[in-house]
Design a protein around this motif. Sequence first.
Motif, PDB file in Angstrom:
ATOM      1  N   TRP A 185       0.847  -1.193   0.000  1.00 31.88           N
ATOM      2  CA  TRP A 185       0.000   0.000   0.000  1.00 31.88           C
ATOM      3  C   TRP A 185       0.874   1.232   0.000  1.00 31.88           C
ATOM      4  O   TRP A 185       2.051   1.184   0.358  1.00 31.88           O
ATOM      5  N   ARG A 187       0.968   5.453   1.106  1.00 32.57           N
ATOM      6  CA  ARG A 187       0.326   6.402   2.007  1.00 32.57           C
ATOM      7  C   ARG A 187       0.974   7.780   1.911  1.00 32.57           C
ATOM      8  O   ARG A 187       2.181   7.893   1.681  1.00 32.57           O
ATOM      9  N   ARG A 208      -4.467   6.718   2.701  1.00 29.08           N
ATOM     10  CA  ARG A 208      -4.016   5.728   1.734  1.00 29.08           C
ATOM     11  C   ARG A 208      -4.325   6.175   0.316  1.00 29.08           C
ATOM     12  O   ARG A 208      -5.440   6.599   0.009  1.00 29.08           O
ATOM     13  N   GLU A 229      -7.430  -0.496   5.669  1.00 28.26           N
ATOM     14  CA  GLU A 229      -7.729   0.586   6.619  1.00 28.26           C
ATOM     15  C   GLU A 229      -8.638   0.097   7.756  1.00 28.26           C
ATOM     16  O   GLU A 229      -8.598   0.646   8.855  1.00 28.26           O
ATOM     17  N   TYR A 234      -6.215   4.813  10.412  1.00 28.34           N
ATOM     18  CA  TYR A 234      -5.855   5.989   9.622  1.00 28.34           C
ATOM     19  C   TYR A 234      -4.724   6.784  10.272  1.00 28.34           C
ATOM     20  O   TYR A 234      -4.565   7.970  10.021  1.00 28.34           O
TER      21      TYR A 234
END
Length: 310
Positions: A185, A187, A208, A229, A234
Amino acid sequence: MSALAETQDECLLRQLQEGDNTLTIGEVKRRCDNTNESSHEESNVLANRVQEEKETRGNRFAITPHKPNYILPISYNDTPNEAPFGLDSTDDFSNTEIKFQFSFKAPLAEGVFNGYGDVYVAYTNTSWWQAYNSNSAPFRETNHEPEAFIVLPTNYQLFGFDLKAIIPGISHQSNGRSGDLSRSWNRIYTQFVFSKDNMVLALKPWWRIPESDKNEENSSKGDDNPNIEKYMGYGEMHFGYQLNDHNLGIMLRNNLRNDNKGAVQLNWSFPINERFRGYVQYFNGYGESLIDYDASTNRIGFGVMLTDWL
């Protein structure tokens, strides 16, 4: 001798004695100017680390730590997550494995906004090694995290703490695998670093970067973990406290949903000798590693640490 306690003359003499032939007069002056300025500031654990990093910034033979660097030769997980691997009873994971992490950073540019703000790149590797597994001793999981960020020093007060820095950045995290075991992922985050005497508080909310869902026509591309998530939340909070030579820390994450999921990590490091610190780490919750992002982990580890947060 601590650089924070030196006069400028003492710093100049020490640099001449300890520096190598590549050290320029300008570099000596810059280091000692920083030392002289820092001697008038309030001494605290965060200021000590910042000053030490400044002293090694121009030394190409020194590696500046980013996150903690450690090895836990004994790391016990009461329920290893075997589901993603499709294991059978003949090749189960061991409950005890070796966990280690190395993390470093380097400045790319200094004073990018009219003399204000420094740009860094960083890399963190965290691995879980089944060294005691009698089958093949595989690396169960390895997470790679390159980052780029800007350190913006500040001088504000909030709830009795000093806001020392705002750090916006971007991070990519991946386990380097393919197929069904692939996890990754991206971010964008902003970290707020607070300090007071022997305490440090860091708040790090993130967002994200969305990815497209996988489809049957091209299953090799798309989102490897579309609901991450829900488990990783978060953002996260770090709190560190230095008690004499002992460092105590806690990390907290929460998804802020009705189906509450999150994580807590407790850290304790203590001196062994001038180079190493003993380290005890306890983790409970979701997302210790990417392969375990949706599986709850209960782990305790014992080992040594080369560099801590403080």
